[in-house]
Design an enzyme around this catalytic site. Sequence first.
Site, PDB file in Angstrom:
ATOM      1  N   SER A   1       2.776  -0.194  -1.470  1.00  0.00           N
ATOM      2  CA  SER A   1       3.410   1.067  -1.860  1.00  0.00           C
ATOM      3  C   SER A   1       4.225   0.939  -3.139  1.00  0.00           C
ATOM      4  CB  SER A   1       4.315   1.568  -0.726  1.00  0.00           C
ATOM      5  OG  SER A   1       5.348   0.640  -0.453  1.00  0.00           O
TER       6      SER A   1
ATOM      7  N   ASP B   1      14.740   4.311  -1.647  1.00  0.00           N
ATOM      8  CA  ASP B   1      15.395   3.906  -0.408  1.00  0.00           C
ATOM      9  C   ASP B   1      15.619   2.404  -0.544  1.00  0.00           C
ATOM     10  OD1 ASP B   1      13.042   2.480   0.500  1.00  0.00           O
ATOM     11  OD2 ASP B   1      12.223   4.381   1.197  1.00  0.00           O
TER      12      ASP B   1
ATOM     13  N   HIS C   1      12.408   0.467  -1.621  1.00  0.00           N
ATOM     14  CA  HIS C   1      11.509   0.943  -2.679  1.00  0.00           C
ATOM     15  C   HIS C   1      12.294   1.251  -3.954  1.00  0.00           C
ATOM     16  CE1 HIS C   1       9.134   1.791   0.986  1.00  0.00           C
ATOM     17  NE2 HIS C   1       8.109   1.464   0.210  1.00  0.00           N
TER      18      HIS C   1
END
Length: 424
Positions: free
Chosen positions: A40, A326, A329
Amino acid sequence: MFLLPRFVLVSCIIGSLGFDNPPTNVVSHLNGDWFLFGDSRSDCNHVVTTNPRNYSYMDLNPALCGSGKISSKAGNSIFRSFHFTDFYNYTGEGQQIIFYEGVNFTPYHAFKCTTSGSNDIWMQNKGLFYTQVYKNMAVYRSLTFVNVPYVYNGSAQSTALCKSGSLVLNNPAYIAREANFGDYYYKVEADFYLSGCDEYIVPLCIFNGKFLSNTKYYDDSQYYFNKDTGVIYGLNSTETITTGFDFNCHYLVLPSGNYLAISNELLLTVPTKAICLNKRKDFTPVQVVDSRWNNARQSDNMTAVACQPPYCYFRNSTTNYVGVYDINHGDAGFTSILSGLLYDSPCFSQQGVFRYDNVSSVWPLYPYGRCPTAADINTPDVPICVYDPLPIIFLGILLGVAVIIIVVLLLYFMVDNGTRLHDA
């Protein structure tokens, strides 16, 4: 040549007072022939589907999203896709390969095959798997997944014996016991085929311990037999423990061919997926960026264990991962490491990437590319310069020739000037 020591001394002084070229903690590339595998933190498609789009989710610079040089999937990893039903077909090709994934299978997920199993064994499996991937991608351009077809002549089907939480193992597949067998003391076989790739990474796994079923203990025994070459690969259970063991995997690099999977005891396993390695290349070390969680979650160091010179360079941040999107990330330190993908660099080493190929304050270890030829090595008392001798000798000769020319010209003009004064 008497000028050479003075030249070296002058060069040392200039180097210590002026230009510096330290290794930088980034991943980069020599040219445009590179590729990145990720999750991600480099999945541009995942960001595109969020509303609103927020590129702070990634550690990758968004300018690279349209490069066509990235294969990444949010929530996944190459290891996870290799073994489990949660699958993404990682596919990419390049002379210079970079990996920034692995965090989606860590002790935080606490996977083990059975309730009495061991996640430590799965961390060991992860390290062994990535060792094979990194070593082989230093000599192959292309990585992708392929399905492995197999033929089992019995009536039993594959069974989801090994599962935990949302993760269900399907590579290798377990073939359930035939109904007419009263226990697991039997021999059974299945054919499988590898074709279309130069080489393949396939799993060969056993339960290394005493497996209990209906008051009986069994020792696992699995073999792969290459019917074309006669080569056999096998594992037998050697441990006497009855709890705390799990599915130990070895990761074989096999050629194309016709194979036979054989079980002498317990359940038959047969590979269903393989890493497809294609297009041999000149040796080019891969680069691996540490893939870990914020400290609030437990991570592992298996990609670091797997990434060893000379086939691999490992890059890591010195601080806790703290994202801006967050906590997991968008970390500034890892964004800085990936920023090196925005430009070409001439030299790679264990210590980092060198932006220039002339001189440096650090001698490159395990160098690759066009690397600096000089370094200042500071002892406690005296700075010493160590040089690659050939370019220095060449430069010394050129300097000597230049001095001779200057001396000749000075003598010429002095003699000419004296003649003019005498005539006057």
